[in-house]
Design a protein around this motif. Structure first.
Motif, PDB file in Angstrom:
ATOM      1  N   LEU A   1       0.961  -1.160   0.042  1.00 17.11           N
ATOM      2  CA  LEU A   1       0.008   0.119   0.000  1.00 17.11           C
ATOM      3  C   LEU A   1       0.819   1.237  -0.131  1.00 17.11           C
ATOM      4  O   LEU A   1       0.408   2.364  -0.709  1.00 17.11           O
ATOM      5  CB  LEU A   1      -0.853  -0.013   1.280  1.00 17.11           C
ATOM      6  CG  LEU A   1      -1.886  -1.121   1.160  1.00 17.11           C
ATOM      7  CD1 LEU A   1      -2.804  -1.251   2.567  1.00 17.11           C
ATOM      8  CD2 LEU A   1      -3.150  -0.990   0.014  1.00 17.11           C
ATOM      9  N   ALA A   2       1.950   1.394   0.601  1.00 16.49           N
ATOM     10  CA  ALA A   2       2.658   2.339   0.785  1.00 16.49           C
ATOM     11  C   ALA A   2       3.472   2.726  -0.830  1.00 16.49           C
ATOM     12  O   ALA A   2       3.513   3.732  -1.165  1.00 16.49           O
ATOM     13  CB  ALA A   2       4.168   2.203   1.604  1.00 16.49           C
ATOM     14  N   MET A   3       3.699   1.523  -1.704  1.00 14.97           N
ATOM     15  CA  MET A   3       4.038   1.646  -2.796  1.00 14.97           C
ATOM     16  C   MET A   3       3.140   2.224  -3.821  1.00 14.97           C
ATOM     17  O   MET A   3       3.379   3.183  -4.675  1.00 14.97           O
ATOM     18  CB  MET A   3       4.613   0.303  -3.662  1.00 14.97           C
ATOM     19  CG  MET A   3       5.910  -0.254  -2.590  1.00 14.97           C
ATOM     20  SD  MET A   3       6.699  -1.910  -3.657  1.00 14.97           S
ATOM     21  CE  MET A   3       5.781  -3.011  -2.732  1.00 14.97           C
TER      22      MET A   3
ATOM     23  N   ILE B   1       3.596   5.783  -5.871  1.00 13.20           N
ATOM     24  CA  ILE B   1       3.334   6.138  -7.174  1.00 13.20           C
ATOM     25  C   ILE B   1       2.062   6.915  -7.567  1.00 13.20           C
ATOM     26  O   ILE B   1       2.238   7.754  -8.475  1.00 13.20           O
ATOM     27  CB  ILE B   1       3.103   4.686  -7.699  1.00 13.20           C
ATOM     28  CG1 ILE B   1       4.283   3.634  -7.760  1.00 13.20           C
ATOM     29  CG2 ILE B   1       2.602   4.867  -9.243  1.00 13.20           C
ATOM     30  CD1 ILE B   1       5.631   4.332  -8.394  1.00 13.20           C
ATOM     31  N   ALA B   2       1.163   7.059  -6.839  1.00 16.27           N
ATOM     32  CA  ALA B   2      -0.093   7.893  -6.938  1.00 16.27           C
ATOM     33  C   ALA B   2       0.456   9.275  -6.656  1.00 16.27           C
ATOM     34  O   ALA B   2      -0.089  10.097  -7.525  1.00 16.27           O
ATOM     35  CB  ALA B   2      -1.260   7.339  -6.110  1.00 16.27           C
TER      36      ALA B   2
ATOM     37  N   LEU C   1       3.314  14.507 -11.590  1.00 16.92           N
ATOM     38  CA  LEU C   1       3.654  14.659 -13.037  1.00 16.92           C
ATOM     39  C   LEU C   1       2.243  15.148 -13.869  1.00 16.92           C
ATOM     40  O   LEU C   1       2.591  16.016 -15.009  1.00 16.92           O
ATOM     41  CB  LEU C   1       4.022  13.351 -13.617  1.00 16.92           C
ATOM     42  CG  LEU C   1       5.209  12.789 -13.115  1.00 16.92           C
ATOM     43  CD1 LEU C   1       5.472  11.338 -13.611  1.00 16.92           C
ATOM     44  CD2 LEU C   1       6.382  13.721 -13.867  1.00 16.92           C
ATOM     45  N   VAL C   2       1.162  14.710 -13.448  1.00 13.87           N
ATOM     46  CA  VAL C   2       0.110  15.352 -14.540  1.00 13.87           C
ATOM     47  C   VAL C   2      -0.417  16.716 -14.033  1.00 13.87           C
ATOM     48  O   VAL C   2      -0.554  17.597 -14.987  1.00 13.87           O
ATOM     49  CB  VAL C   2      -1.113  14.401 -14.029  1.00 13.87           C
ATOM     50  CG1 VAL C   2      -2.423  15.119 -14.699  1.00 13.87           C
ATOM     51  CG2 VAL C   2      -0.935  12.926 -14.651  1.00 13.87           C
ATOM     52  N   SER C   3      -0.379  16.979 -12.725  1.00 14.28           N
ATOM     53  CA  SER C   3      -1.134  18.299 -12.398  1.00 14.28           C
ATOM     54  C   SER C   3       0.262  19.518 -12.257  1.00 14.28           C
ATOM     55  O   SER C   3      -0.012  20.788 -12.542  1.00 14.28           O
ATOM     56  CB  SER C   3      -1.477  18.216 -10.973  1.00 14.28           C
ATOM     57  OG  SER C   3      -0.474  18.165 -10.126  1.00 14.28           O
ATOM     58  N   GLY C   4       1.568  19.078 -12.194  1.00 19.21           N
ATOM     59  CA  GLY C   4       2.598  20.101 -12.235  1.00 19.21           C
ATOM     60  C   GLY C   4       2.927  20.573 -11.182  1.00 19.21           C
ATOM     61  O   GLY C   4       3.503  21.810 -10.697  1.00 19.21           O
TER      62      GLY C   4
END
Length: 50
Positions: free
Chosen positions: A24-26, A30-31, A37-40
Motif C-alpha cells: 500500500l505504501a508503494m 506512485i499515486a 507529473l499530471v498536475s505540475g
C-alpha cells in the motif's frame, strides 16, 4: 505449525501485515508521483493544503 490455522486473524507485526503495508505504501507513492507529473504541482498544493 501443526494445529495452527493459516486463515486465523492475527494482529500486530506479522509478515503478512508488513507485506500489505509495503504494498500500500508503494501504491501511495506512485499515486503521489503520478499526481505531481499530471498536475505540475505537489500533492499538498494539489489538495489545497498549502
Amino acid at each position: 505449525m501443526q494445529g495452527e490455522n493459516r486463515n486465523d486473524v492475527k494482529f500486530g507485526f506479522t509478515p503478512q501485515a508488513e507485506n500489505w503495508n509495503g504494498r500500500l505504501a508503494m501504491i501511495g507513492f506512485i499515486a503521489a508521483v503520478i499526481t505531481e507529473l499530471v498536475s505540475g504541482q505537489g500533492v499538498l498544493h494539489f489538495l489545497g493544503l498549502m
